[in-house]
Scaffold this motif. Structure first.
Motif, PDB file in Angstrom:
ATOM      1  N   ARG A 116       0.827  -1.215   0.000  1.00  0.00           N
ATOM      2  CA  ARG A 116       0.000   0.000   0.000  1.00  0.00           C
ATOM      3  C   ARG A 116       0.855   1.256   0.000  1.00  0.00           C
ATOM      4  NH1 ARG A 116      -2.159  -4.609  -0.412  1.00  0.00           N
ATOM      5  NH2 ARG A 116      -4.386  -4.479  -0.787  1.00  0.00           N
ATOM      6  N   PHE A 117       2.029   1.172   0.649  1.00  0.00           N
ATOM      7  CA  PHE A 117       2.889   2.353   0.742  1.00  0.00           C
ATOM      8  C   PHE A 117       4.116   2.238  -0.153  1.00  0.00           C
ATOM      9  CE2 PHE A 117       0.526   1.972   4.709  1.00  0.00           C
ATOM     10  CZ  PHE A 117      -0.109   3.199   4.719  1.00  0.00           C
ATOM     11  N   ALA A 118       4.173   1.146  -0.955  1.00  0.00           N
ATOM     12  CA  ALA A 118       5.196   1.039  -1.995  1.00  0.00           C
ATOM     13  C   ALA A 118       4.619   1.398  -3.353  1.00  0.00           C
ATOM     14  CB  ALA A 118       5.768  -0.376  -2.030  1.00  0.00           C
ATOM     15  N   GLY A 119       3.283   1.543  -3.424  1.00  0.00           N
ATOM     16  CA  GLY A 119       2.638   1.965  -4.651  1.00  0.00           C
ATOM     17  C   GLY A 119       2.583   0.914  -5.728  1.00  0.00           C
ATOM     18  N   ARG A 120       2.758  -0.360  -5.356  1.00  0.00           N
ATOM     19  CA  ARG A 120       2.696  -1.433  -6.354  1.00  0.00           C
ATOM     20  C   ARG A 120       2.238  -2.713  -5.673  1.00  0.00           C
ATOM     21  NH1 ARG A 120       8.790  -3.023  -8.056  1.00  0.00           N
ATOM     22  NH2 ARG A 120       7.569  -4.652  -9.072  1.00  0.00           N
ATOM     23  N   LYS A 121       1.703  -3.643  -6.453  1.00  0.00           N
ATOM     24  CA  LYS A 121       1.195  -4.873  -5.890  1.00  0.00           C
ATOM     25  C   LYS A 121       2.328  -5.726  -5.321  1.00  0.00           C
ATOM     26  CE  LYS A 121      -2.916  -5.223  -8.821  1.00  0.00           C
ATOM     27  NZ  LYS A 121      -3.661  -6.059  -9.812  1.00  0.00           N
ATOM     28  N   LEU A 122       1.965  -6.627  -4.394  1.00  0.00           N
ATOM     29  CA  LEU A 122       2.942  -7.523  -3.794  1.00  0.00           C
ATOM     30  C   LEU A 122       3.582  -8.383  -4.877  1.00  0.00           C
ATOM     31  CD1 LEU A 122       4.197  -8.698  -1.168  1.00  0.00           C
ATOM     32  CD2 LEU A 122       2.335 -10.372  -1.172  1.00  0.00           C
ATOM     33  N   PHE A 123       4.897  -8.343  -4.954  1.00  0.00           N
ATOM     34  CA  PHE A 123       5.623  -9.128  -5.948  1.00  0.00           C
ATOM     35  C   PHE A 123       5.520 -10.612  -5.615  1.00  0.00           C
ATOM     36  CE2 PHE A 123       9.440 -11.292  -7.437  1.00  0.00           C
ATOM     37  CZ  PHE A 123       9.470 -10.928  -8.775  1.00  0.00           C
ATOM     38  N   GLY A 124       5.173 -11.436  -6.597  1.00  0.00           N
ATOM     39  CA  GLY A 124       5.138 -12.880  -6.393  1.00  0.00           C
ATOM     40  C   GLY A 124       4.091 -13.331  -5.403  1.00  0.00           C
ATOM     41  N   PHE A 125       2.864 -12.819  -5.549  1.00  0.00           N
ATOM     42  CA  PHE A 125       1.806 -13.127  -4.575  1.00  0.00           C
ATOM     43  C   PHE A 125       1.641 -14.637  -4.383  1.00  0.00           C
ATOM     44  CE2 PHE A 125      -2.574 -14.181  -3.533  1.00  0.00           C
ATOM     45  CZ  PHE A 125      -2.855 -13.335  -2.481  1.00  0.00           C
ATOM     46  N   LYS A 126       1.597 -15.383  -5.490  1.00  0.00           N
ATOM     47  CA  LYS A 126       1.389 -16.832  -5.371  1.00  0.00           C
ATOM     48  C   LYS A 126       2.518 -17.498  -4.598  1.00  0.00           C
ATOM     49  CE  LYS A 126      -1.471 -17.519  -9.491  1.00  0.00           C
ATOM     50  NZ  LYS A 126      -1.587 -18.221 -10.797  1.00  0.00           N
ATOM     51  N   PHE A 127       3.742 -17.031  -4.814  1.00  0.00           N
ATOM     52  CA  PHE A 127       4.866 -17.638  -4.112  1.00  0.00           C
ATOM     53  C   PHE A 127       4.823 -17.324  -2.618  1.00  0.00           C
ATOM     54  CE2 PHE A 127       6.400 -17.752  -8.456  1.00  0.00           C
ATOM     55  CZ  PHE A 127       6.971 -19.020  -8.517  1.00  0.00           C
ATOM     56  N   VAL A 128       4.302 -16.146  -2.275  1.00  0.00           N
ATOM     57  CA  VAL A 128       4.133 -15.829  -0.854  1.00  0.00           C
ATOM     58  C   VAL A 128       3.102 -16.764  -0.234  1.00  0.00           C
ATOM     59  CG1 VAL A 128       3.484 -14.046   0.794  1.00  0.00           C
ATOM     60  CG2 VAL A 128       4.782 -13.424  -1.235  1.00  0.00           C
ATOM     61  N   VAL A 129       2.026 -17.043  -0.962  1.00  0.00           N
ATOM     62  CA  VAL A 129       1.017 -17.981  -0.465  1.00  0.00           C
ATOM     63  C   VAL A 129       1.605 -19.384  -0.332  1.00  0.00           C
ATOM     64  CG1 VAL A 129      -1.183 -19.102  -0.984  1.00  0.00           C
ATOM     65  CG2 VAL A 129      -0.912 -16.647  -1.367  1.00  0.00           C
ATOM     66  N   TYR A 130       2.301 -19.848  -1.388  1.00  0.00           N
ATOM     67  CA  TYR A 130       2.886 -21.189  -1.348  1.00  0.00           C
ATOM     68  C   TYR A 130       3.906 -21.310  -0.214  1.00  0.00           C
ATOM     69  CZ  TYR A 130       0.893 -21.708  -6.048  1.00  0.00           C
ATOM     70  OH  TYR A 130       0.044 -21.762  -7.116  1.00  0.00           O
ATOM     71  N   SER A 131       4.700 -20.265  -0.007  1.00  0.00           N
ATOM     72  CA  SER A 131       5.696 -20.314   1.073  1.00  0.00           C
ATOM     73  C   SER A 131       5.017 -20.347   2.435  1.00  0.00           C
ATOM     74  CB  SER A 131       6.642 -19.116   0.966  1.00  0.00           C
ATOM     75  OG  SER A 131       5.967 -17.883   1.184  1.00  0.00           O
ATOM     76  N   THR A 132       3.865 -19.677   2.559  1.00  0.00           N
ATOM     77  CA  THR A 132       3.105 -19.736   3.806  1.00  0.00           C
ATOM     78  C   THR A 132       2.656 -21.164   4.088  1.00  0.00           C
ATOM     79  OG1 THR A 132       2.322 -17.460   3.567  1.00  0.00           O
ATOM     80  CG2 THR A 132       1.007 -18.929   4.962  1.00  0.00           C
ATOM     81  N   LEU A 133       2.096 -21.822   3.080  1.00  0.00           N
ATOM     82  CA  LEU A 133       1.646 -23.198   3.253  1.00  0.00           C
ATOM     83  C   LEU A 133       2.830 -24.131   3.521  1.00  0.00           C
ATOM     84  CD1 LEU A 133      -0.985 -23.294   0.355  1.00  0.00           C
ATOM     85  CD2 LEU A 133      -1.409 -22.954   2.800  1.00  0.00           C
ATOM     86  N   ALA A 134       3.959 -23.883   2.865  1.00  0.00           N
ATOM     87  CA  ALA A 134       5.145 -24.721   3.092  1.00  0.00           C
ATOM     88  C   ALA A 134       5.645 -24.594   4.524  1.00  0.00           C
ATOM     89  CB  ALA A 134       6.247 -24.322   2.103  1.00  0.00           C
TER      90      ALA A 134
END
Length: 578
Positions: free
Chosen positions: A317-335
């Motif tokens: 929100r304060f970097a002005g761009r979407k989260l880079f690699g959203f799917k990988f952040v989700v996959y890493s959370t599950l891992a």
């Protein structure tokens, strides 16, 4: 006589809890009302009677099942526990400023050490996450409320008696001659925790059990809510990252907290009824370590995954761009969620377990660093070439990333068997996990509080004080915890109220850092209270200008509708943010 007193105390507590449950079931029909989708009242399922306004005053807070009210209750509770734990650690650091026992003494130090750890993990860490989850998960996924509003309320109201039981030893010590605060350390290792003939230990174990039941009920509710209450436009592919981390955390709770509860029951039975679960002739004292750490290491990720979700939500929100690699952040959370159950014995490398088993746990402990590193690289890449706005929420998210890197890298060293055998039970371990618990988890909590402060108060905090809070917290935490790492390299053992003179300088540095950090939290509390009461009213439903970058999420859309409804109904006109 002491054993008879412990048995009587246990029986009395059981009868008391049964009596409270019986009273509540007679008080009213527990399914008499459910929250309306508007959050503005209740409608009876059986009677059809509508209540268009919440009760006033204290009755509202004692009877509410509104997820937003319960979220605020969790937040207040977590901050009270944080205050208690902070005061305890400042007293301990004052004792450690000099080698001799000249301030609070060893016994009181051990009691503070025990309840400080339990308070920060069970009474602050888990509830403050539940505060964000309760308030914002339904708003983020477009739900009317939590799936089970009554269970949501019950889960919270189990926590105040849990805190009373855990802290009861301190006031009771001055009122009785037989009850003292528990001095088992927060890990409650046997045989020490079995042999201490102190009813204060039993009270603490009962309080821990209540907090575990609360967390388990909350986890069931979060899973049911995210699975079944999402809006039609919220599929799994569009579910926000905070909800992903909350559902993963809830799964970890379901598999780990019941095990802790079982271990606590066995410990209570050993203490009060002469069973041999953890005796040398029974299961052995090492059995406690296996059971405790099978819960205890997933607990680290139970505490840190939702803050990771907060950072992953707030930072873009304060970097002005979407989260880079959203799917990988989700996959890493599950891992992380899966791997977290395969690392518990790295806490036990020095207990003499089979070297082949140690090697397998070392491999998994090193492997779990990979999904954590994926998140760090994604956060850094999100900021790369972004249009950063260094507001207080953004500063605290950056602070989280920095502290998490330090805490994570020092943890990788402890996952290596030869290094761990040298550093085990030294202050290096204390510095490592405090970088995670205080330096990362609490710092992410501050980011969330500042980010959503305009939403749940309608006012803006004092921005200069918030930045003072950030810098004092970051300077204080790094000074304190780096000094602890250096003490560990020097061989200083943890959990000691006294020490050899050669450790004096680093202990003094750590104490100064702790008091700097403590002063920062005073500024935080002052800013929170004054801004809540007198802060400038926000001038729009988008106080962070998120719509300009396409980063406005559902909770801010809800806030805008709430403000428009209040104005239509004759609410107070909002003033410009000064």
């Amino acid at each position: 006589m002491v054993e008879a007193g412990q048995i009587a105390l246990t029986v009395i507590m059981g009868v008391l809890l049964f009596g409270v449950a019986a009273f509540l079931t007679r008080l009213e029909d527990w399914r008499s009302y459910t929250p309306l989708s508007t959050g503005g009242g209740y409608v009876g399922e059986q009677t059809g009677q509508a209540h268009h306004e919440k009760p006033a005053g204290i009755v509202r807070w004692l009877t509410t099942v509104d997820h937003k009210d319960i979220g605020l209750l969790y937040g207040l509770y977590g901050l009270v526990a944080f205050t208690w734990g902070g005061i305890a650690v400042l007293l301990m650091r004052a004792e450690l400023a000099a080698p001799a026992e000249d301030f609070i003494g060893a016994n009181f130090y051990n009691a503070l050490l025990t309840t400080h750890g339990i308070t920060m993990l069970f009474l602050f860490g888990t509830p403050i996450i539940a505060a964000f989850g309760n308030y914002f998960i339904p708003l983020l996924i477009g739900a009317d409320d939590m799936a089970f509003p009554r269970i949501n309320a019950i889960a919270f109201w189990l926590l105040p008696p849990a805190a009373v039981l855990i802290w009861a030893g301190f006031p009771l010590a001055s009122l009785t001659e037989t009850i003292d605060p528990a001095q088992t350390s927060w890990t409650m290792y046997t045989p020490l925790s079995v042999e201490q003939t102190n009813p204060g230990v039993d009270l603490m174990l009962l309080g821990l059990h209540l907090s575990g039941v609360s967390a388990t009920m909350g986890a069931i509710n979060f899973i049911a809510t995210i699975f079944t209450e999402r809006g039609d436009d919220v599929g799994w592919e569009s579910l926000d990252i905070f909800s992903w981390t909350m559902i993963t955390q809830s799964g970890l709770i379901l598999f780990s907290f019941p095990l802790l509860g079982s271990a606590l029951v066995m410990l209570l039975l050993d203490r009060n009824f002469g069973t041999l679960f953890f005796a040398a002739e029974g299961g052995g004292p090492i059995l406690w370590q296996h059971l405790f750490w099978f819960f205890g290491h997933p607990e680290v990720y139970i505490l840190v995954l939702p803050p990771m979700g907060l950072v992953s939500l707030i930072l873009p929100r304060f970097a002005g761009r979407k989260l880079f690699g959203f799917k990988f952040v989700v996959y890493s959370t599950l891992a992380i969620g899966v791997l977290s159950f395969g690392v518990w014995a790295h806490h036990m490398f020095s207990t003499g377990i089979d070297p082949r088993i140690r090697a397998s746990f070392m491999a998994v402990s090193l492997a779990i660093a990979v999904p954590s590193a994926v998140k760090v690289f994604n956060w850094i890449t999100t900021m790369w070439n972004g249009k950063l706005r260094l507001t207080a929420p953004m500063l605290f998210t950056i602070g989280f990333v920095q502290n998490f890197i330090l805490g994570g890298v020092t943890g990788v060293f402890l996952a290596s068997i030869p290094v761990d055998l040298v550093l085990h039970d030294t202050y290096y371990v204390v510095g490592h996990f405090h970088f995670i618990v205080m330096g990362a988890i609490a710092v992410a909590g501050f980011a969330g509080i500042y980010y959503w402060f305009p939403l749940f108060t309608g006012r803006m905090y004092q921005k200069t004080l918030a930045k003072w809070h950030f810098w004092l917290t970051m300077i204080g935490s790094n000074v304190t915890f780096i000094a602890m790492l250096l003490l560990g390299y020097g061989g200083m053992p943890r959990r000691y109220a006294t020490y050899l003179p050669q450790f004096t300088d680093m202990h003094l540095v750590a104490t100064v850092g702790a008091f700097i950090m403590g002063f920062g939290q005073l500024i935080f509390v002052y800013n929170l209270l004054v801004s809540w009461l007198e802060g400038p009213l926000v001038e729009s439903g988008d106080p962070w200008d998120l719509e300009e970058t396409g980063m406005k999420t559902k909770e801010w859309a809800w806030f805008e509708r709430k403000r428009e409804t209040a104005l239509t109904d004759g609410g107070e006109e909002v003033a410009e943010d000064e």
